[in-house]
Design a protein around this motif. Structure first.
Motif, PDB file in Angstrom:
ATOM      1  N   PRO A   1      31.091  30.601  46.806  1.00 33.62           N
ATOM      2  CA  PRO A   1      32.298  30.688  47.652  1.00 33.62           C
ATOM      3  C   PRO A   1      32.906  29.296  47.875  1.00 33.62           C
ATOM      4  O   PRO A   1      32.240  28.276  47.739  1.00 33.62           O
ATOM      5  CB  PRO A   1      31.780  31.272  48.966  1.00 33.62           C
ATOM      6  CG  PRO A   1      30.324  30.958  48.985  1.00 33.62           C
ATOM      7  CD  PRO A   1      29.871  30.887  47.546  1.00 33.62           C
ATOM      8  N   PHE A   2      34.188  29.305  48.206  1.00 34.53           N
ATOM      9  CA  PHE A   2      34.881  28.040  48.462  1.00 34.53           C
ATOM     10  C   PHE A   2      34.308  27.363  49.695  1.00 34.53           C
ATOM     11  O   PHE A   2      33.975  28.020  50.676  1.00 34.53           O
ATOM     12  CB  PHE A   2      36.384  28.277  48.680  1.00 34.53           C
ATOM     13  CG  PHE A   2      37.101  28.737  47.456  1.00 34.53           C
ATOM     14  CD1 PHE A   2      37.294  27.874  46.397  1.00 34.53           C
ATOM     15  CD2 PHE A   2      37.600  30.027  47.374  1.00 34.53           C
ATOM     16  CE1 PHE A   2      37.966  28.292  45.266  1.00 34.53           C
ATOM     17  CE2 PHE A   2      38.268  30.449  46.250  1.00 34.53           C
ATOM     18  CZ  PHE A   2      38.455  29.593  45.180  1.00 34.53           C
ATOM     19  N   LYS A   3      34.242  26.049  49.622  1.00 38.40           N
ATOM     20  CA  LYS A   3      33.796  25.273  50.781  1.00 38.40           C
ATOM     21  C   LYS A   3      34.956  24.380  51.202  1.00 38.40           C
ATOM     22  O   LYS A   3      35.501  23.637  50.390  1.00 38.40           O
ATOM     23  CB  LYS A   3      32.569  24.431  50.434  1.00 38.40           C
ATOM     24  CG  LYS A   3      31.360  25.236  50.107  1.00 38.40           C
ATOM     25  CD  LYS A   3      30.179  24.341  49.806  1.00 38.40           C
ATOM     26  CE  LYS A   3      28.974  25.203  49.478  1.00 38.40           C
ATOM     27  NZ  LYS A   3      27.807  24.398  49.150  1.00 38.40           N
ATOM     28  N   PHE A   4      35.323  24.468  52.452  1.00 42.89           N
ATOM     29  CA  PHE A   4      36.431  23.680  52.978  1.00 42.89           C
ATOM     30  C   PHE A   4      35.911  22.695  54.014  1.00 42.89           C
ATOM     31  O   PHE A   4      35.051  23.024  54.825  1.00 42.89           O
ATOM     32  CB  PHE A   4      37.481  24.578  53.638  1.00 42.89           C
ATOM     33  CG  PHE A   4      38.124  25.538  52.679  1.00 42.89           C
ATOM     34  CD1 PHE A   4      39.109  25.102  51.813  1.00 42.89           C
ATOM     35  CD2 PHE A   4      37.739  26.867  52.643  1.00 42.89           C
ATOM     36  CE1 PHE A   4      39.701  25.970  50.927  1.00 42.89           C
ATOM     37  CE2 PHE A   4      38.322  27.750  51.761  1.00 42.89           C
ATOM     38  CZ  PHE A   4      39.311  27.309  50.898  1.00 42.89           C
TER      39      PHE A   4
END
Length: 85
Positions: A3-6
């Motif tokens: 998953p994307f990590k922000f």
């Protein structure tokens, strides 16, 4: 699939718009040019007077000072002064 990590965006307050305006170099330059224009307008008023009847302030002096200030503000805020010609 990962998953994307922000990253967290931290925004700090820069103060009020009035403080930012008063501290900006462009505003200071505008004030200096307006003062120079007003001074030149007043000097032109004194020069154009008759030496026998010297008046230090009148409606004409006010017009000259305001016109000089307007030129000073225009010089610093015109599109060409900001590189947008």
């Amino acid at each position: 699939m990962e998953p994307f990590k922000f990253k967290k965006l931290e925004i700090e307050q820069e103060g009020s718009w009035l403080k930012r305006l008063l501290k900006s170099p462009h505003f200071k330059k505008t004030i200096v040019y307006a003062a120079i224009g007003a001074s030149i307008g007043y000097v032109l008023f004194i020069i154009e007077q008759d030496a026998a009847k010297l008046i230090l302030w009148s409606d004409t002096a006010m017009q000259n000072v305001l016109m000089g200030m307007a030129f000073g503000v225009f010089i610093t805020n015109s599109p060409c002064a900001r590189g947008k010609c």
